[in-house]
Design a protein around this motif. Structure first.
Motif, mmCIF file in Angstrom:
data_model
loop_
_atom_site.group_PDB
_atom_site.id
_atom_site.type_symbol
_atom_site.label_atom_id
_atom_site.label_comp_id
_atom_site.label_asym_id
_atom_site.label_seq_id
_atom_site.Cartn_x
_atom_site.Cartn_y
_atom_site.Cartn_z
ATOM 1 N N PHE A 146 0.803 -1.305 0.091
ATOM 2 C CA PHE A 146 -0.065 0.108 -0.068
ATOM 3 C C PHE A 146 0.914 1.288 -0.142
ATOM 4 O O PHE A 146 1.684 1.345 1.183
ATOM 5 N N VAL A 147 0.855 1.829 -1.174
ATOM 6 C CA VAL A 147 1.866 3.102 -1.215
ATOM 7 C C VAL A 147 0.953 4.404 -1.005
ATOM 8 O O VAL A 147 -0.113 4.499 -1.896
ATOM 9 N N VAL A 148 1.324 5.200 -0.270
ATOM 10 C CA VAL A 148 0.577 6.331 -0.011
ATOM 11 C C VAL A 148 1.374 7.580 -0.461
ATOM 12 O O VAL A 148 2.365 7.667 -0.349
ATOM 13 N N ILE A 149 0.531 8.235 -1.129
ATOM 14 C CA ILE A 149 0.889 9.791 -1.822
ATOM 15 C C ILE A 149 0.659 10.778 -1.446
ATOM 16 O O ILE A 149 -0.564 11.097 -1.053
ATOM 17 N N VAL A 150 1.426 11.765 -0.996
ATOM 18 C CA VAL A 150 1.146 12.858 -0.172
ATOM 19 C C VAL A 150 2.113 14.087 -0.687
ATOM 20 O O VAL A 150 3.301 13.896 -1.009
ATOM 21 N N ASP A 151 1.525 15.393 -0.557
ATOM 22 C CA ASP A 151 2.445 16.589 -0.450
ATOM 23 C C ASP A 151 3.009 16.735 1.066
ATOM 24 O O ASP A 151 2.325 16.135 1.739
ATOM 25 N N GLU A 152 3.944 17.333 0.966
ATOM 26 C CA GLU A 152 4.541 17.349 2.526
ATOM 27 C C GLU A 152 3.721 18.202 3.625
ATOM 28 O O GLU A 152 3.857 17.861 4.687
ATOM 29 N N SER A 153 2.541 18.976 3.122
ATOM 30 C CA SER A 153 1.537 19.362 4.174
ATOM 31 C C SER A 153 0.893 18.519 4.984
ATOM 32 O O SER A 153 0.119 18.736 5.831
ATOM 33 N N LYS A 154 0.820 17.121 4.443
ATOM 34 C CA LYS A 154 0.027 16.132 4.934
ATOM 35 C C LYS A 154 0.851 15.606 6.252
ATOM 36 O O LYS A 154 0.246 14.753 7.015
ATOM 37 N N MET A 155 2.157 15.904 6.533
ATOM 38 C CA MET A 155 2.988 15.069 7.371
ATOM 39 C C MET A 155 2.594 15.869 8.630
ATOM 40 O O MET A 155 2.971 17.059 8.968
ATOM 41 N N VAL A 156 2.490 14.885 9.904
ATOM 42 C CA VAL A 156 2.291 15.545 11.241
ATOM 43 C C VAL A 156 2.936 14.792 12.160
ATOM 44 O O VAL A 156 3.463 13.535 11.956
ATOM 45 N N LYS A 157 2.845 15.473 13.293
ATOM 46 C CA LYS A 157 3.593 14.496 14.469
ATOM 47 C C LYS A 157 2.760 13.459 14.988
ATOM 48 O O LYS A 157 3.112 12.396 15.215
ATOM 49 N N HIS A 158 1.219 13.979 15.183
ATOM 50 C CA HIS A 158 0.374 12.893 15.675
ATOM 51 C C HIS A 158 -0.757 13.095 14.824
ATOM 52 O O HIS A 158 -1.330 14.230 14.477
ATOM 53 N N ILE A 159 -1.328 12.023 14.354
ATOM 54 C CA ILE A 159 -2.544 11.944 13.740
ATOM 55 C C ILE A 159 -3.649 12.275 14.717
ATOM 56 O O ILE A 159 -3.813 12.091 15.681
ATOM 57 N N GLY A 160 -4.849 13.186 14.127
ATOM 58 C CA GLY A 160 -6.124 13.308 14.692
ATOM 59 C C GLY A 160 -5.894 14.406 15.875
ATOM 60 O O GLY A 160 -7.192 14.780 15.955
ATOM 61 N N GLY A 161 -4.937 14.868 15.987
ATOM 62 C CA GLY A 161 -5.179 15.934 17.116
ATOM 63 C C GLY A 161 -5.049 17.181 16.688
ATOM 64 O O GLY A 161 -4.588 18.185 17.375
ATOM 65 N N SER A 162 -5.352 17.304 15.239
ATOM 66 C CA SER A 162 -4.772 18.683 14.717
ATOM 67 C C SER A 162 -5.969 19.870 14.524
ATOM 68 O O SER A 162 -5.884 20.505 13.698
ATOM 69 N N LYS A 163 -6.959 19.288 15.410
ATOM 70 C CA LYS A 163 -8.352 20.126 15.043
ATOM 71 C C LYS A 163 -8.939 19.894 13.610
ATOM 72 O O LYS A 163 -10.215 20.130 13.454
ATOM 73 N N LEU A 164 -8.246 19.153 12.782
ATOM 74 C CA LEU A 164 -8.743 18.888 11.495
ATOM 75 C C LEU A 164 -9.692 17.360 11.639
ATOM 76 O O LEU A 164 -9.323 16.864 12.795
#
Ligand SMILES: O=C(CO)[C@H](O)[C@H](O)COP(=O)(O)O
Length: 270
Positions: A146-164
């Protein structure tokens, strides 16, 4: 707005292995969509003739599907079977002449390529802000790679806690009851639970006829596995958008080049 970053600079670099890094000859200003396209084209380099492919959903995955269609048309790929993760991707793939099938006929998929909303350093993901999390999880969970493709804005320290949002797919029956159960389950993380709305302010309906509750969390969730299990235990919940320990590889396109991270080891560009 510069357009000069040619993805073929990466694609044609014979010295690159799957885990190497490419940097452009000099930094350029690229739009987010250009970065998405670069990541997508790089991922399509993993595709080989004869493969069964999971086809992702969203603006990044769309570039990958376009590229697969282009390579098929040019005769550079043959005997591909695509398994689309949404009705929208199904329409796109059909318009490109990509032969399609489903999980019933192909329970094991060679390779899936898809975008993500958030990626943490351990390659855990949040997905589903585009609304296709259930089919994505079924198909990508059945994939050897499973290859995931993102631009660098998607990289976070912790998922889910970003108010998004952390999207949760629920059945429409008594949705307020389920949304309240979800909110109260995640209350400790400063949670708001909002029903996703679509056209004309009506509830957004997924390809599976369900609703989505977007969980806005102020704090990161700590033990993601425990939170995942607790959400899935709630009656009325169909699936959530945390994709834990599923990605084999993440391709990240940024202003300074492409970085490829995989479960075992990471390389960085300079
Ligand atoms: O999970 C998804 C759709 O449900 C998408 O992969 C995710 O939302 C990323 O989308 P985009 O590539 O448009 O940023």
């Amino acid at each position: 707005m510069a357009l000069a970053y040619d993805p073929l600079f990466i694609a044609s670099d014979k010295a690159l292995s799957a885990f190497d890094v490419a940097s452009p000859p000099h930094p350029m200003i690229l739009t987010q969509d250009e970065l998405k396209r670069i990541a997508a084209y790089k991922a399509v380099e993993f595709v080989e003739s004869g493969m069964v492919l999971g086809l992702g959903t969203g603006s990044t995955a769309k570039h990958a599907v376009d590229r697969i269609g282009e390579l098929l048309r040019q005769g550079k790929l043959e005997n591909i079977v695509g398994i689309p993760t949404s009705k929208k991707t199904q329409e796109q793939a059909l318009s490109l002449g990509i032969p399609l099938s489903d999980l019933d006929a192909h329970p094991v998929i060679d390779l899936s390529i898809d975008g993500a909303d958030e990626v943490d350093p351990y390659l855990n993901l949040v997905k589903g802000r585009g609304g296709s999390l259930l089919r994505e999880k079924m198909i990508e969970g059945a994939s050897k790679k499973f290859v995931v493709i993102v631009d660098e804005s998607k990289m976070v320290k912790h998922i889910g806690g970003s108010k998004l949002a952390l999207p949760v797919e629920i059945v429409p029956f008594c949705w307020k009851f389920t949304a309240e159960k979800l909110r109260s389950l995640l209350e400790g993380y400063g949670c708001e639970a909002n029903l996703r709305l679509g056209e004309k302010g009506k509830p957004f309906v997924t390809d599976n006829g369900n609703y989505i509750v977007d969980m806005h969390l102020e704090e990161d969730m700590g033990d993601l596995g425990a939170v995942s299990d607790a959400i899935l235990r709630l009656p009325g919940v169909v699936e959530h958008g945390m994709f834990l320990d599923m990605a084999s590889t993440v391709i990240i396109a940024g202003e300074l080049g492409v970085k490829i991270k995989n479960k075992q080891h990471t390389t960085t560009s300079s």
